[in-house]
Design a protein around this motif. Sequence first.
Motif, PDB file in Angstrom:
ATOM      1  N   VAL A  21      47.787  33.435   4.438  1.00 43.95           N
ATOM      2  CA  VAL A  21      47.814  32.957   5.507  1.00 43.95           C
ATOM      3  C   VAL A  21      46.893  33.681   6.851  1.00 43.95           C
ATOM      4  CG1 VAL A  21      50.209  33.724   7.557  1.00 43.95           C
ATOM      5  CG2 VAL A  21      50.468  33.045   5.014  1.00 43.95           C
ATOM      6  N   PRO A  22      47.020  32.297   7.776  1.00 45.50           N
ATOM      7  CA  PRO A  22      45.754  33.678   9.216  1.00 45.50           C
ATOM      8  C   PRO A  22      46.149  34.152   9.275  1.00 45.50           C
ATOM      9  CG  PRO A  22      46.666  30.814   9.263  1.00 45.50           C
ATOM     10  CD  PRO A  22      46.988  31.248   7.959  1.00 45.50           C
ATOM     11  N   ALA A  23      45.618  34.945   9.626  1.00 42.91           N
ATOM     12  CA  ALA A  23      45.968  36.627  10.637  1.00 42.91           C
ATOM     13  C   ALA A  23      46.301  36.569  11.152  1.00 42.91           C
ATOM     14  CB  ALA A  23      44.547  37.771   9.950  1.00 42.91           C
ATOM     15  N   ASN A  24      45.789  35.706  12.613  1.00 43.73           N
ATOM     16  CA  ASN A  24      45.682  36.122  14.119  1.00 43.73           C
ATOM     17  C   ASN A  24      47.198  35.561  14.049  1.00 43.73           C
ATOM     18  OD1 ASN A  24      45.280  33.458  12.740  1.00 43.73           O
ATOM     19  ND2 ASN A  24      44.434  32.964  15.140  1.00 43.73           N
ATOM     20  N   LYS A  25      48.260  34.224  13.162  1.00 40.29           N
ATOM     21  CA  LYS A  25      49.238  34.029  13.480  1.00 40.29           C
ATOM     22  C   LYS A  25      50.220  35.118  12.479  1.00 40.29           C
ATOM     23  CE  LYS A  25      46.793  30.645  15.812  1.00 40.29           C
ATOM     24  NZ  LYS A  25      47.298  30.570  16.984  1.00 40.29           N
ATOM     25  N   LEU A  26      51.560  34.814  13.192  1.00 42.25           N
ATOM     26  CA  LEU A  26      52.898  35.378  13.062  1.00 42.25           C
ATOM     27  C   LEU A  26      53.462  34.631  12.473  1.00 42.25           C
ATOM     28  CD1 LEU A  26      53.741  36.543  16.958  1.00 42.25           C
ATOM     29  CD2 LEU A  26      53.147  37.468  14.859  1.00 42.25           C
ATOM     30  N   TRP A  27      53.622  33.048  11.301  1.00 41.83           N
ATOM     31  CA  TRP A  27      55.012  32.572  11.187  1.00 41.83           C
ATOM     32  C   TRP A  27      53.474  32.592   9.588  1.00 41.83           C
ATOM     33  CZ3 TRP A  27      50.825  28.993  13.362  1.00 41.83           C
ATOM     34  CH2 TRP A  27      49.252  28.373  12.366  1.00 41.83           C
ATOM     35  N   GLY A  28      54.627  33.277   8.545  1.00 45.67           N
ATOM     36  CA  GLY A  28      54.518  33.228   7.169  1.00 45.67           C
ATOM     37  C   GLY A  28      54.442  32.176   6.271  1.00 45.67           C
ATOM     38  N   ALA A  29      54.751  32.585   4.951  1.00 45.45           N
ATOM     39  CA  ALA A  29      54.181  32.464   3.965  1.00 45.45           C
ATOM     40  C   ALA A  29      55.161  30.331   3.623  1.00 45.45           C
ATOM     41  CB  ALA A  29      54.832  32.762   2.126  1.00 45.45           C
ATOM     42  N   GLN A  30      56.475  30.465   3.624  1.00 43.18           N
ATOM     43  CA  GLN A  30      57.348  29.391   3.811  1.00 43.18           C
ATOM     44  C   GLN A  30      56.338  27.995   5.094  1.00 43.18           C
ATOM     45  OE1 GLN A  30      61.652  29.010   2.750  1.00 43.18           O
ATOM     46  NE2 GLN A  30      61.465  30.723   2.432  1.00 43.18           N
ATOM     47  N   THR A  31      56.398  29.216   6.004  1.00 38.26           N
ATOM     48  CA  THR A  31      55.823  27.434   7.072  1.00 38.26           C
ATOM     49  C   THR A  31      54.258  27.786   6.755  1.00 38.26           C
ATOM     50  OG1 THR A  31      56.959  29.016   8.624  1.00 38.26           O
ATOM     51  CG2 THR A  31      54.561  27.899   9.597  1.00 38.26           C
ATOM     52  N   GLN A  32      53.388  28.475   6.459  1.00 39.42           N
ATOM     53  CA  GLN A  32      52.215  28.242   5.601  1.00 39.42           C
ATOM     54  C   GLN A  32      51.908  27.107   4.472  1.00 39.42           C
ATOM     55  OE1 GLN A  32      49.250  28.576   7.343  1.00 39.42           O
ATOM     56  NE2 GLN A  32      48.160  28.056   5.827  1.00 39.42           N
ATOM     57  N   ARG A  33      52.707  27.188   3.450  1.00 35.72           N
ATOM     58  CA  ARG A  33      53.178  25.948   3.321  1.00 35.72           C
ATOM     59  C   ARG A  33      53.778  24.376   3.290  1.00 35.72           C
ATOM     60  NH1 ARG A  33      53.574  28.309  -2.189  1.00 35.72           N
ATOM     61  NH2 ARG A  33      53.577  30.328  -2.424  1.00 35.72           N
ATOM     62  N   ALA A  34      54.387  24.880   4.628  1.00 32.68           N
ATOM     63  CA  ALA A  34      54.630  23.124   5.046  1.00 32.68           C
ATOM     64  C   ALA A  34      53.945  23.137   5.798  1.00 32.68           C
ATOM     65  CB  ALA A  34      55.796  23.804   6.436  1.00 32.68           C
ATOM     66  N   LEU A  35      52.899  23.418   6.633  1.00 32.24           N
ATOM     67  CA  LEU A  35      51.357  23.541   6.801  1.00 32.24           C
ATOM     68  C   LEU A  35      51.422  22.251   5.837  1.00 32.24           C
ATOM     69  CD1 LEU A  35      50.590  25.634   9.664  1.00 32.24           C
ATOM     70  CD2 LEU A  35      51.019  23.098   9.904  1.00 32.24           C
TER      71      LEU A  35
END
Length: 468
Positions: A21-35
């Motif tokens: 996950v980008p270090a400067n973002k607050l979203w997590g694993a599930q959001t990153q997978r969706a992206l």
Amino acid sequence: MSDENTKDVRIEQDSLGPVNVPANKLWGAQTQRALENFPSGPPMPLDLIHALFQIKLAAAKANMEIGLLSNDLGCLIEKVALEGVEGRLDAHFPLSIWQSGSGTQSNMNVNEVIANRAAILSSMEPGKKDPVHPNDHVNRCQSTNDIVPAAMQMVAVRKLVGELVPELDDVREDLARKAEQWDHVVKIGRTHLMDAVPLTLGQEFSGYAAQLDDALDHLRRCADALYALPLGGTAVGTGLNAPGTFGELAVRQLAEMTGLPFVVAPNMYSRMAAHNSLTALSGAMRVAASALMKIANDIRWLGSGPDCGLGELELPVNEPGSSIMPGKVNPTQCEALCMICVQVMGLDAAIGFADSQGNFELNVYKPIIAYDVLFSLDSLAKGLRSFREKTLSGLQANSSKIKEYVGKSLMLATALVPVIGYDDAARVAQHARKRGITLKMACSELQILTEEEFEQQIRPENMTGPLL
């Protein structure tokens, strides 16, 4: 991966394993997978995200009251959720509407952002789900399946009663004022785009105002159904994993926060498996769009010209109308409003189809319903404001042109029917047209009425109502 690149990401875990996950973002694993897994497209509306934050805030308060969250964790979630409601975390919501049809990824996006922001506020490392867990704490007593439809209804009704209805009512009031102002301006009517008997410009505009009265009535009646939220239904409407009091407590908090009369839906199953209240709102917006399109089209037709068109109305000049024809000015506000109306009508078809696609306990077209309903609400409200400010407020009647048309219309012969009968009145009108003369001259030539008798019968101002 180089050391430099490693510093740009952090590793988070979900049930499928580790995710960068980008270090400067607050979203997590599930959001990153969706992206990474879903196509890009129109973004999930931030208004909906803010409503989800409101629900998380209300849920935290309810869970503390029930005793399912400690005050420390509940207050921490509240603090972050309030930042989200105020739009201070908007940069951390990258997902489009093309995702799970329930909106799961956007719900988890909110849950993850709250958990990671809470970690930072607690001087902890984000991504470790400590001290706040996105599912166990932020999502406590909730499911995507009940909170996303609740958020959809919350945003829709807020925009309906707070934006669209007031803007439409303002346009209606302007039209009603014009109707009163122009009540004695006699003009020629038109049916089938052809000359008809006279009416007043005020009567014509009173019809526009009445159309919007009907549209406003439809829209206002949609609000009550939207206030009933399915919070507490959790996964399929049964309320599994939530105390029976949770929904009432959370909805009460939402009502206090928003000042809107939200209540718990009497039947959770219908609100999660279908979105009829939003479809009804879309249908009411279609009614409004139909009325507005007729009104805007009439105004631009009546203002056409200015030298070779109807020219009965003078529209405000807002900007040059042509890149090649100097001095040209176009009815651009009417055109913009008409395009918005076309879009609303098209989106209504998509919303209706999407609402029909509920399967058993869940409709899985929620993101597109939400996007299209909110887009229509926003577009109509903004289009109405622009149309009122830039065209309707400065609209003027061209009295000389209106009088000219009334004076030469052969449809004034209609007033002769009670006196000389339909057949002779038709003969007079045809003779006048063929000879290129006035009705008065035609009556005289055909020896049907003298000029004095004609003038007694043909008074356009007496033709705008029933026989006395």
